[in-house]
Motif scaffolding. Structure first.
Motif, PDB file in Angstrom:
ATOM      1  N   ALA A  30       0.830  -1.210   0.000  1.00  0.00           N
ATOM      2  CA  ALA A  30       0.000   0.000   0.000  1.00  0.00           C
ATOM      3  C   ALA A  30       0.861   1.256   0.000  1.00  0.00           C
ATOM      4  O   ALA A  30       0.478   2.280  -0.557  1.00  0.00           O
ATOM      5  CB  ALA A  30      -0.925   0.002   1.208  1.00  0.00           C
ATOM      6  N   GLY A  31       2.010   1.166   0.644  1.00  0.00           N
ATOM      7  CA  GLY A  31       2.903   2.322   0.692  1.00  0.00           C
ATOM      8  C   GLY A  31       2.368   3.466   1.532  1.00  0.00           C
ATOM      9  O   GLY A  31       2.831   4.594   1.418  1.00  0.00           O
ATOM     10  N   ARG A  32       1.378   3.172   2.363  1.00  0.00           N
ATOM     11  CA  ARG A  32       0.786   4.194   3.237  1.00  0.00           C
ATOM     12  C   ARG A  32       0.212   3.497   4.459  1.00  0.00           C
ATOM     13  O   ARG A  32      -0.062   2.298   4.417  1.00  0.00           O
ATOM     14  CB  ARG A  32      -0.320   4.954   2.515  1.00  0.00           C
ATOM     15  N   PRO A  33       0.022   4.230   5.532  1.00  0.00           N
ATOM     16  CA  PRO A  33      -0.619   3.628   6.704  1.00  0.00           C
ATOM     17  C   PRO A  33      -2.059   3.227   6.389  1.00  0.00           C
ATOM     18  O   PRO A  33      -2.734   3.878   5.578  1.00  0.00           O
ATOM     19  CB  PRO A  33      -0.583   4.748   7.745  1.00  0.00           C
ATOM     20  N   MET A  34      -2.509   2.153   7.026  1.00  0.00           N
ATOM     21  CA  MET A  34      -3.872   1.657   6.811  1.00  0.00           C
ATOM     22  C   MET A  34      -4.541   1.390   8.152  1.00  0.00           C
ATOM     23  O   MET A  34      -3.875   1.101   9.143  1.00  0.00           O
ATOM     24  CB  MET A  34      -3.838   0.359   5.998  1.00  0.00           C
ATOM     25  N   THR A  35      -5.866   1.455   8.158  1.00  0.00           N
ATOM     26  CA  THR A  35      -6.631   1.141   9.360  1.00  0.00           C
ATOM     27  C   THR A  35      -6.881  -0.369   9.418  1.00  0.00           C
ATOM     28  O   THR A  35      -6.736  -1.076   8.416  1.00  0.00           O
ATOM     29  CB  THR A  35      -7.998   1.853   9.355  1.00  0.00           C
TER      30      THR A  35
END
Length: 107
Positions: free
Chosen positions: A37-42
């Motif tokens: 994803a390359g980003r923070p996720m919930t």
């Protein structure tokens, strides 16, 4: 602290903890999803992509956070999880140090 070769008892314990954290296919998949994803996720975003429930995903993320493979960050009522690339990049060095090929390093 006892040392066998160039690995101390503390380093052996740390490495064993890392291996235990990766000893579950769901945790490996979660790391893969976060890295991709390359980003923070919930947790909710992750649950939507794996075939396990929210409490199970939360449990696995807690284990990954304990060894710093993921970094949790509170945002309001949610927690975002990001892969800790720095920590995971140290993991191959741990394997090489176990093999006696490299000086151990920590995360």
């Amino acid at each position: 602290m006892k040392s066998t070769g160039s690995i101390t008892d503390e380093q052996a314990h740390t490495y064993a903890t890392w291996f235990r954290a990766l000893a579950d296919p769901t945790r490996v998949r979660l790391l893969h999803l976060l890295a991709g994803a390359g980003r923070p996720m919930t947790v909710g975003e992750l649950v939507a992509q794996v075939e396990v429930g929210q409490s199970t995903v939360s449990h696995h993320l807690k284990i990954l956070a304990e060894v710093r493979f993921v970094l949790p960050e509170k945002q309001g009522t949610s927690t975002l999880y990001a892969v800790n690339r720095t920590c995971l990049s140290v993991f191959p060095r741990a394997v090489r140090s176990i093999m006696g090929e490299e000086t151990p390093d920590g995360c």
